[in-house]
Scaffold this motif. Structure first.
Motif, PDB file in Angstrom:
ATOM      1  N   LEU A  19       0.871  -0.899  -0.053  1.00  0.00           N
ATOM      2  CA  LEU A  19       0.168  -0.051   0.090  1.00  0.00           C
ATOM      3  C   LEU A  19       0.939   1.349  -0.033  1.00  0.00           C
ATOM      4  O   LEU A  19       0.542   2.170  -0.603  1.00  0.00           O
ATOM      5  N   LEU A  20       1.855   1.334   1.057  1.00  0.00           N
ATOM      6  CA  LEU A  20       2.906   2.592   0.965  1.00  0.00           C
ATOM      7  C   LEU A  20       3.495   2.510  -0.183  1.00  0.00           C
ATOM      8  O   LEU A  20       3.692   3.992  -0.866  1.00  0.00           O
ATOM      9  N   ASP A  21       3.979   1.428  -0.980  1.00  0.00           N
ATOM     10  CA  ASP A  21       4.785   1.556  -2.286  1.00  0.00           C
ATOM     11  C   ASP A  21       3.810   2.255  -3.323  1.00  0.00           C
ATOM     12  O   ASP A  21       4.264   3.037  -3.962  1.00  0.00           O
ATOM     13  N   GLN A  22       2.734   1.674  -3.424  1.00  0.00           N
ATOM     14  CA  GLN A  22       1.583   2.222  -4.362  1.00  0.00           C
ATOM     15  C   GLN A  22       1.441   3.729  -4.282  1.00  0.00           C
ATOM     16  O   GLN A  22       1.350   4.542  -5.119  1.00  0.00           O
ATOM     17  N   ALA A  23       1.363   3.964  -2.912  1.00  0.00           N
ATOM     18  CA  ALA A  23       1.129   5.503  -2.582  1.00  0.00           C
ATOM     19  C   ALA A  23       1.933   6.355  -3.281  1.00  0.00           C
ATOM     20  O   ALA A  23       1.737   7.759  -3.865  1.00  0.00           O
ATOM     21  N   ILE A  24       3.273   5.872  -2.838  1.00  0.00           N
ATOM     22  CA  ILE A  24       4.634   6.912  -3.534  1.00  0.00           C
ATOM     23  C   ILE A  24       4.466   6.815  -4.838  1.00  0.00           C
ATOM     24  O   ILE A  24       4.786   7.696  -5.524  1.00  0.00           O
ATOM     25  N   ALA A  25       4.239   5.800  -5.624  1.00  0.00           N
ATOM     26  CA  ALA A  25       4.288   5.308  -7.196  1.00  0.00           C
ATOM     27  C   ALA A  25       3.310   6.197  -7.688  1.00  0.00           C
ATOM     28  O   ALA A  25       3.313   6.836  -8.938  1.00  0.00           O
ATOM     29  N   LEU A  85       2.911  13.121  -3.575  1.00  0.00           N
ATOM     30  CA  LEU A  85       4.028  12.581  -3.001  1.00  0.00           C
ATOM     31  C   LEU A  85       4.921  12.314  -4.073  1.00  0.00           C
ATOM     32  O   LEU A  85       6.136  12.486  -3.789  1.00  0.00           O
ATOM     33  N   GLN A  86       4.682  12.214  -5.378  1.00  0.00           N
ATOM     34  CA  GLN A  86       5.747  12.091  -6.291  1.00  0.00           C
ATOM     35  C   GLN A  86       6.640  13.308  -6.325  1.00  0.00           C
ATOM     36  O   GLN A  86       7.900  13.289  -6.554  1.00  0.00           O
ATOM     37  N   GLN A  87       6.142  14.379  -6.149  1.00  0.00           N
ATOM     38  CA  GLN A  87       6.774  15.722  -6.194  1.00  0.00           C
ATOM     39  C   GLN A  87       8.032  15.642  -4.891  1.00  0.00           C
ATOM     40  O   GLN A  87       8.621  16.546  -4.931  1.00  0.00           O
ATOM     41  N   ARG A  88       7.899  14.800  -4.034  1.00  0.00           N
ATOM     42  CA  ARG A  88       8.722  14.873  -2.824  1.00  0.00           C
ATOM     43  C   ARG A  88       9.905  13.791  -3.096  1.00  0.00           C
ATOM     44  O   ARG A  88      10.708  13.842  -2.096  1.00  0.00           O
ATOM     45  N   HIS A  89       9.702  12.920  -3.842  1.00  0.00           N
ATOM     46  CA  HIS A  89      10.967  12.337  -4.400  1.00  0.00           C
ATOM     47  C   HIS A  89      11.284  11.257  -3.073  1.00  0.00           C
ATOM     48  O   HIS A  89      12.358  11.319  -2.578  1.00  0.00           O
ATOM     49  N   LEU A  91       2.111   8.004   6.685  1.00  0.00           N
ATOM     50  CA  LEU A  91       3.122   8.377   5.343  1.00  0.00           C
ATOM     51  C   LEU A  91       2.867   9.879   4.858  1.00  0.00           C
ATOM     52  O   LEU A  91       3.873  10.707   4.720  1.00  0.00           O
ATOM     53  N   ASP A  92       1.595  10.267   4.987  1.00  0.00           N
ATOM     54  CA  ASP A  92       1.245  11.851   4.702  1.00  0.00           C
ATOM     55  C   ASP A  92       1.998  12.690   5.595  1.00  0.00           C
ATOM     56  O   ASP A  92       2.492  13.796   5.203  1.00  0.00           O
ATOM     57  N   LEU A  93       1.849  12.539   6.801  1.00  0.00           N
ATOM     58  CA  LEU A  93       2.338  13.301   7.913  1.00  0.00           C
ATOM     59  C   LEU A  93       3.898  13.278   7.661  1.00  0.00           C
ATOM     60  O   LEU A  93       4.716  14.256   7.898  1.00  0.00           O
ATOM     61  N   VAL A  94       4.570  12.189   7.532  1.00  0.00           N
ATOM     62  CA  VAL A  94       6.143  12.138   7.331  1.00  0.00           C
ATOM     63  C   VAL A  94       6.625  12.839   6.055  1.00  0.00           C
ATOM     64  O   VAL A  94       7.429  13.764   6.037  1.00  0.00           O
ATOM     65  N   PHE A 122       9.004  16.852   4.721  1.00  0.00           N
ATOM     66  CA  PHE A 122      10.180  16.904   3.449  1.00  0.00           C
ATOM     67  C   PHE A 122      10.084  18.144   2.816  1.00  0.00           C
ATOM     68  O   PHE A 122       8.988  18.931   2.438  1.00  0.00           O
ATOM     69  N   ASP A 123      11.305  18.497   2.372  1.00  0.00           N
ATOM     70  CA  ASP A 123      11.555  19.637   1.283  1.00  0.00           C
ATOM     71  C   ASP A 123      11.273  19.196  -0.207  1.00  0.00           C
ATOM     72  O   ASP A 123      11.874  18.429  -0.570  1.00  0.00           O
ATOM     73  N   THR A 124      10.396  19.846  -0.741  1.00  0.00           N
ATOM     74  CA  THR A 124      10.125  19.140  -2.102  1.00  0.00           C
ATOM     75  C   THR A 124      11.181  19.644  -3.046  1.00  0.00           C
ATOM     76  O   THR A 124      11.318  19.268  -4.199  1.00  0.00           O
ATOM     77  N   GLU A 125      12.350  20.388  -2.691  1.00  0.00           N
ATOM     78  CA  GLU A 125      13.342  20.931  -3.535  1.00  0.00           C
ATOM     79  C   GLU A 125      14.235  19.788  -3.478  1.00  0.00           C
ATOM     80  O   GLU A 125      15.237  19.567  -4.347  1.00  0.00           O
ATOM     81  N   GLN A 126      14.351  18.792  -2.499  1.00  0.00           N
ATOM     82  CA  GLN A 126      15.357  17.795  -2.273  1.00  0.00           C
ATOM     83  C   GLN A 126      14.979  17.020  -3.389  1.00  0.00           C
ATOM     84  O   GLN A 126      14.158  16.646  -3.697  1.00  0.00           O
ATOM     85  N   ASP A 127      16.400  16.442  -3.898  1.00  0.00           N
ATOM     86  CA  ASP A 127      16.336  15.356  -4.827  1.00  0.00           C
ATOM     87  C   ASP A 127      16.131  13.998  -4.312  1.00  0.00           C
ATOM     88  O   ASP A 127      15.355  13.279  -5.219  1.00  0.00           O
ATOM     89  N   GLU A 128      16.054  13.642  -3.280  1.00  0.00           N
ATOM     90  CA  GLU A 128      15.822  12.718  -2.490  1.00  0.00           C
ATOM     91  C   GLU A 128      15.398  12.807  -1.213  1.00  0.00           C
ATOM     92  O   GLU A 128      16.072  13.522  -0.340  1.00  0.00           O
ATOM     93  N   ASN A 129      14.161  12.095  -0.750  1.00  0.00           N
ATOM     94  CA  ASN A 129      13.809  12.463   0.720  1.00  0.00           C
ATOM     95  C   ASN A 129      13.398  10.877   1.028  1.00  0.00           C
ATOM     96  O   ASN A 129      13.108   9.960   0.772  1.00  0.00           O
TER      97      ASN A 129
END
Length: 424
Positions: A162-168, A173-177, A201-204, A208-215
């Motif tokens: 479920l978490l992997d689906q959400a990120i994908a 969420l995609q904007q936060r890498h 997952l949303d709270l975490v 994050f900073d959307t400008e980061q390449d990876e979070n």
């Protein structure tokens, strides 16, 4: 165009098809009898039983979609008999609608009875959802007309998927890498609840900073975020039931301090004080019973007083009741006895009432022997006389066993003297 960032993540990711529902393969896999029945266009009235966050509401909606029926959603919290009858009356103009009732265990007998005729006549297809055992919370007439299906808590693999689906899949969420390095804390804090997992997952993700390449998400970060939000209280979600359970178990365990603490947590979270009073009323009978019958009287008066005065003063009444119940002697003897009696009645419902116990309002009934040989206890010393009150087949059956407290022990001695002494 609406801003989808204001829509909670669980709603953004709500499944649009039965194939997208995770963790319920016993019902929805292609070879499952339930799925095959739906694929053939057949949907009977059913009740889904399972914990919060496993997809009961979503599944009900998708079932209606799968069999091409209108879908009407109601909540047991704010739907009365009048509204139910209006929905049923209006259903005559529709292709048999699927009427979904969330928290159907909160319907009282008259509300459940209002559904019964419509289900029997096929005017509606009922889909009920409950977190409580329907065998105890749904009346037998309605239950017998529904198929009961259990929905499972999501296991760790389902939560991870479920978490992997959400990120994908989720555009926000995609904007936060986001990359999940460790799943354990997310799985543990979710407790098998998809909604809780996605909200966490949303709270975490919001840290994050959307400008980061990876979070990257690790257990330490999840624990930190989760601990900051545990004070929140969702009075319609799982914590609602967890805190209520903690309150009742503290009373049962005779710990007034813990009971007061859990009571305060519920009130601070905005819990309905009438709901709390109702739970105390049940505890007074289930956990204290005849070891102190005054507990039930106080709990009943507390409930009426809470309804009359409301908050904030209701906290005082509830506090008094909680302390009294927690410090009372405990006994579940009558709780166990009625459960035994219910089980026995289920198995022996065909046994006749003995003739001497039957009412005889007519001459024909008297001629048939109704009421003959009945001994009127008040005509005898101490208002007692030995006679059989059970069907002959159950003679000697013992359902009630007294607990070891002063009041019930005294009652047991009296009963032994009554029933074991030889009558002259």
């Amino acid at each position: 165009m609406s801003d989808s960032s204001n829509i909670p993540l669980p709603e953004r990711l709500r499944p649009r098809d039965l194939s997208e529902i995770l963790g319920q393969g016993h019902l929805l896999n292609a070879d499952a009898p339930f799925r095959q029945m739906i694929d053939q266009g057949h949907l009977p009235s059913i009740i889904f039983w399972g914990p919060p966050g496993v997809g009961k509401t979503t599944l009900a909606s998708l079932l209606a979609q799968a069999v091409d029926r209108p879908f009407l959603s109601l909540s047991a919290l704010n739907t009365g008999v009048k509204e139910l009858r209006e929905v049923i009356a209006e259903s005559g103009d529709l292709l048999t609608p699927v009427v979904f009732i969330d928290e159907i265990h909160r319907f009282n007998k008259s509300q459940q009875d209002a559904l019964l005729g419509a289900v029997e006549k096929g005017k509606i297809t009922l889909v009920g959802a409950t977190t409580e055992n329907p065998s105890f919370e749904v009346n037998s007439a309605l239950l017998s007309r529904c198929q009961v299906y259990t929905l499972n808590v999501l296991d760790s693999d389902a939560i991870k998927a479920l978490l992997d689906q959400a990120i994908a899949r989720d555009s926000i969420l995609q904007q936060r890498h986001i990359y999940i390095d460790e799943y354990e804390a997310l799985v543990q804090f979710s407790g098998g609840d998809a909604r809780k997992a996605l909200n966490l997952l949303d709270l975490v993700a919001n840290t994050f900073d959307t400008e980061q390449d990876e979070n990257h998400i690790n257990n330490g970060l999840v624990v930190k975020v989760a601990q900051q939000t545990t004070a929140r209280y969702d009075k319609t979600g799982e914590q609602h039931y967890d805190l209520a359970s903690a309150l009742i178990k503290s009373i049962r365990g005779s710990d007034p301090d813990a009971a007061l603490y859990w009571l305060a947590r519920m009130l601070k979270g905005g819990e309905d004080p009438v709901f709390i009073a109702r739970r105390l009323l049940i505890s007074a009978s289930e956990d204290i019973g005849n070891s102190n019958p005054n507990a039930l009287l106080l709990a009943g008066e507390s409930m009426r007083a809470v309804q009359a005065v409301g908050m904030p003063e209701a906290r005082i009444i509830l506090g008094q009741c909680v302390v009294y119940l927690a410090t009372s002697a405990k006994s579940n003897s009558t709780y166990l006895a009625i459960n035994k009696a219910m089980a026995l009645a289920e198995k022996t419902a065909n046994l006749a009432v003995p003739l001497h116990l039957r009412n005889a309002p007519t001459g024909l009934m008297k001629a048939e022997g109704y009421g003959v040989d009945y001994l009127y206890p008040h005509d005898y010393p101490e208002n007692f006389v030995k006679q059989n009150y059970l069907p002959d087949e159950l003679m000697g059956t013992k359902l009630y066993e007294s607990a070891r407290n002063k009041r019930e022990v005294e009652g047991e001695k009296l009963q032994q003297r009554r029933w074991q002494e030889t009558q002259s």
